[in-house]
Design a protein around this motif. Structure first.
Motif, PDB file in Angstrom:
ATOM      1  N   LEU A 152       0.825  -1.204   0.000  1.00 50.93           N
ATOM      2  CA  LEU A 152       0.000   0.000   0.000  1.00 50.93           C
ATOM      3  C   LEU A 152       0.864   1.260   0.000  1.00 50.93           C
ATOM      4  O   LEU A 152       0.514   2.267  -0.625  1.00 50.93           O
ATOM      5  N   GLU A 153       2.002   1.211   0.697  1.00 51.77           N
ATOM      6  CA  GLU A 153       2.890   2.375   0.798  1.00 51.77           C
ATOM      7  C   GLU A 153       3.876   2.457  -0.365  1.00 51.77           C
ATOM      8  O   GLU A 153       4.555   3.478  -0.526  1.00 51.77           O
ATOM      9  N   ILE A 154       3.962   1.375  -1.169  1.00 48.82           N
ATOM     10  CA  ILE A 154       5.000   1.296  -2.185  1.00 48.82           C
ATOM     11  C   ILE A 154       4.466   1.377  -3.610  1.00 48.82           C
ATOM     12  O   ILE A 154       5.008   2.093  -4.455  1.00 48.82           O
ATOM     13  N   PHE A 155       3.382   0.660  -3.871  1.00 46.45           N
ATOM     14  CA  PHE A 155       2.931   0.451  -5.249  1.00 46.45           C
ATOM     15  C   PHE A 155       2.707   1.758  -6.009  1.00 46.45           C
ATOM     16  O   PHE A 155       3.291   1.987  -7.073  1.00 46.45           O
ATOM     17  N   ILE A 156       1.872   2.635  -5.483  1.00 45.14           N
ATOM     18  CA  ILE A 156       1.529   3.843  -6.242  1.00 45.14           C
ATOM     19  C   ILE A 156       2.685   4.847  -6.285  1.00 45.14           C
ATOM     20  O   ILE A 156       3.127   5.234  -7.374  1.00 45.14           O
ATOM     21  N   PRO A 157       3.252   5.264  -5.144  1.00 42.72           N
ATOM     22  CA  PRO A 157       4.367   6.226  -5.256  1.00 42.72           C
ATOM     23  C   PRO A 157       5.616   5.610  -5.880  1.00 42.72           C
ATOM     24  O   PRO A 157       6.390   6.307  -6.546  1.00 42.72           O
ATOM     25  N   GLY A 158       5.811   4.283  -5.690  1.00 38.73           N
ATOM     26  CA  GLY A 158       7.021   3.643  -6.203  1.00 38.73           C
ATOM     27  C   GLY A 158       7.080   3.573  -7.714  1.00 38.73           C
ATOM     28  O   GLY A 158       8.174   3.461  -8.293  1.00 38.73           O
ATOM     29  N   GLY A 159       5.930   3.658  -8.373  1.00 43.03           N
ATOM     30  CA  GLY A 159       5.921   3.627  -9.827  1.00 43.03           C
ATOM     31  C   GLY A 159       6.686   4.778 -10.454  1.00 43.03           C
ATOM     32  O   GLY A 159       7.112   4.701 -11.610  1.00 43.03           O
TER      33      GLY A 159
END
Length: 532
Positions: A152-159
């Motif tokens: 949840l903390e990685i997927f969207i901003p990590g893109g």
């Protein structure tokens, strides 16, 4: 004469106490840095070595030119969190085949190199530095993708990390991936979006889904090599550009790729002669007192950092709470703004605004040395226009296009942090001394404000006031804010690019200025509306 004269009394008890306090802080920081180097710990490192694999930092060392320095960035990411200090990534600026590069190495001893929230934040910061300073990026990849329980903390901003790679490529900044092991799921896109890819025989595995997931999703039975092995990607898919025999060979090929880039710096060269400061850099340990309410002279720092201790001060008799002037560091011209006393007054803000405009006119980078409690408050200063004067300074900082470097020496509170180009104002680099503190205001002042507000609220409503309870809350708040303002906490949140030993300040500045001059250094004449 513009050579600074030092008044630092290295034989005084105050100096000795300052040194002792600084050394105590450095010991604590060194302990945390050791945790980052240790990665996943003894067992994970032993298992990794038993497979014939090198650590992330050993891979970086193989890649670098012999005996060249490496400026590690954000090494304390994740401090104070549930994750390993360092964010499961080692990264920084080093020289590869004569070219300054941003090197980012995933640490496979920490959960297989999986990306956790702090690794993501750190990698995004390193990519930003590479893009702003026009540094080729070399990714040393061995990663299982996202740490799935924290998706949840990685997927969207990590893109954004993949977007950054394509933006680097579009800007003509080379991206190179050396794949040392598994690079799966999201991790497969890191090499997939790089300009050059090196894979290692029987070691590199790059696929969107491994054999178990493929079988579950499609019923197809396959093995690692068929799905994403180095030989398959070299002979069949064409994903790999180079086929290495082992890790050492991959680093050799990586160096060859950099050597063929025909890479040239776009900024001006430093002056050919850069005399060392006239004062001992070791004396920097004793400049800042442990009690930041005690003032110190920032010119004692400048004298031990700039070339030949030569500093051409600008407006020395006006706005004396802010020191401004011109100098060179390792041959690179630089403008310096340094807080001489806690508060920034009206005159200081006006002086800073003019100085920043001049630096932009002369295409000269700026160095901000922080020790400020913020802009001065009170009836006299408000009536003289401290809001509009502070706004002018912040306007100038915000719109200045010459590169900025910030170093927090002492306090960096409130809007003073902004006016002195703190992290929200995107300095190219921001470092912290172990003595620094940064928060919305000093811990004692903040606690006092909350106490007075709660007391005034109770009196206004005609309610009884529990003074004993309020004092206990005040003490708890003061303790909390003091803890939150510590350099280790701020560095752990990637609010700086690292805590540096004061004795390394000149070296760090030299390396960052050299990196900055990989890109053009150009000022601007365009600023927002200055309220007069």
């Amino acid at each position: 004469m513009t050579t600074l004269k030092s008044a630092l009394d290295t034989a005084s008890p105050e100096y000795a106490a300052n040194v002792a306090a600084m050394q105590e802080k450095l010991v604590e920081i060194d302990g945390e840095l050791a945790k980052a180097v240790d990665g996943g710990g003894e067992r994970s490192n032993a298992r990794h070595a038993s497979r014939g694999k090198l650590t992330a930092r050993a891979r970086i060392e193989l890649l670098l030119d012999r005996d060249s320095p490496f400026l590690e960035l954000c090494p304390l990411a994740g401090y104070g969190s549930e994750f390993t200090v360092g964010g499961s990534i080692a990264g920084g600026i080093g020289v590869v085949n004569g070219v300054e590069c941003m090197i980012v190495a995933t640490d496979p001893t920490v959960k297989g190199g999986a990306t956790n929230p702090w690794a993501m934040r750190k990698s995004l910061r390193l990519q930003t530095i590479a893009l702003e300073n026009r540094l080729p990026v070399i990714s040393l990849v061995e990663s299982g993708g996202a740490d799935l329980p924290r998706q949840l903390e990685i997927f969207i901003p990590g893109g954004r990390s993949f977007k950054n790679l394509t933006n680097l490529s579009k800007a003509g900044i080379p991206t190179i991936a050396l794949v040392f092991g598994n690079s799966t799921a999201g991790g497969a896109y890191l090499p997939g979006m790089s300009d050059h890819i090196v894979m290692i025989k029987e070691r590199s595995k790059v696929f969107l889904a491994g054999p178990p997931l493929v079988k579950a999703a499609t019923g197809e039975i396959s093995n690692d090599e068929e799905l994403g092995g180095a030989e398959m990607h070299s002979r069949v898919s064409g994903l790999a550009d180079y086929f290495a025999e082992d890790e050492q060979d991959a680093c050799r090929i990586g160096r060859l790729i950099v050597g063929r880039l025909n890479w040239k710096k776009a900024g001006p060269k430093p002056r050919p002669v850069a005399p060392a400061p006239r004062y001992d850099e070791n004396e920097l340990l004793g400049v800042v007192p442990p009690d930041l309410k005690v003032p110190f002279d920032p010119k004692e720092v400048i004298a031990r950092v700039v070339d030949d201790s030569d500093f051409d001060e600008f407006k020395p008799l006006f706005g004396t709470s802010l020191v401004t002037g011109w100098a060179d560091v390792h041959g690179y011209p630089i403008g310096i703004l340094a807080n001489a006393r806690g508060a920034l007054f009206n005159e200081d803000a006006l002086k800073a605004t003019q100085f920043i405009q001049l630096a932009n006119r002369y295409n000269t980078p700026l160095l901000f040395l922080h020790n400020t409690t913020g802009y001065m408050v009170g009836k006299d200063y408000e009536q003289r226009g401290i809001i509009k004067h502070g706004a002018m300074m912040i306007n100038a900082v915000s719109n200045s296009t010459v590169p900025h470097i910030s170093i927090l020496l002492g306090s960096s509170y409130g809007a003073g942090h902004y006016g002195m180009c703190g992290r929200p104002y995107d300095p190219r680099f921001l470092f912290t001394w172990p003595s620094a503190r940064s928060s919305v205001m000093g811990a004692q002042q903040l606690a006092e404000v909350t106490y007075n507000v709660s007391k005034a609220s109770a009196e206004a409503q005609g309610k009884p006031f529990d003074d004993e309870g309020a004092l206990a809350i005040k003490a708890a708040i003061e303790h909390q804010i003091d803890a939150e303002s510590l350099p280790l906490v701020l560095s752990g949140m990637v609010y700086d690019d690292g805590i540096i030993d004061p004795r390394d300040t000149r070296t760090v500045l030299g390396m960052t200025l050299s990196a900055i001059h990989s890109a053009p250094v150009e000022g601007t004449g365009e600023f927002g509306v200055f309220r007069m």
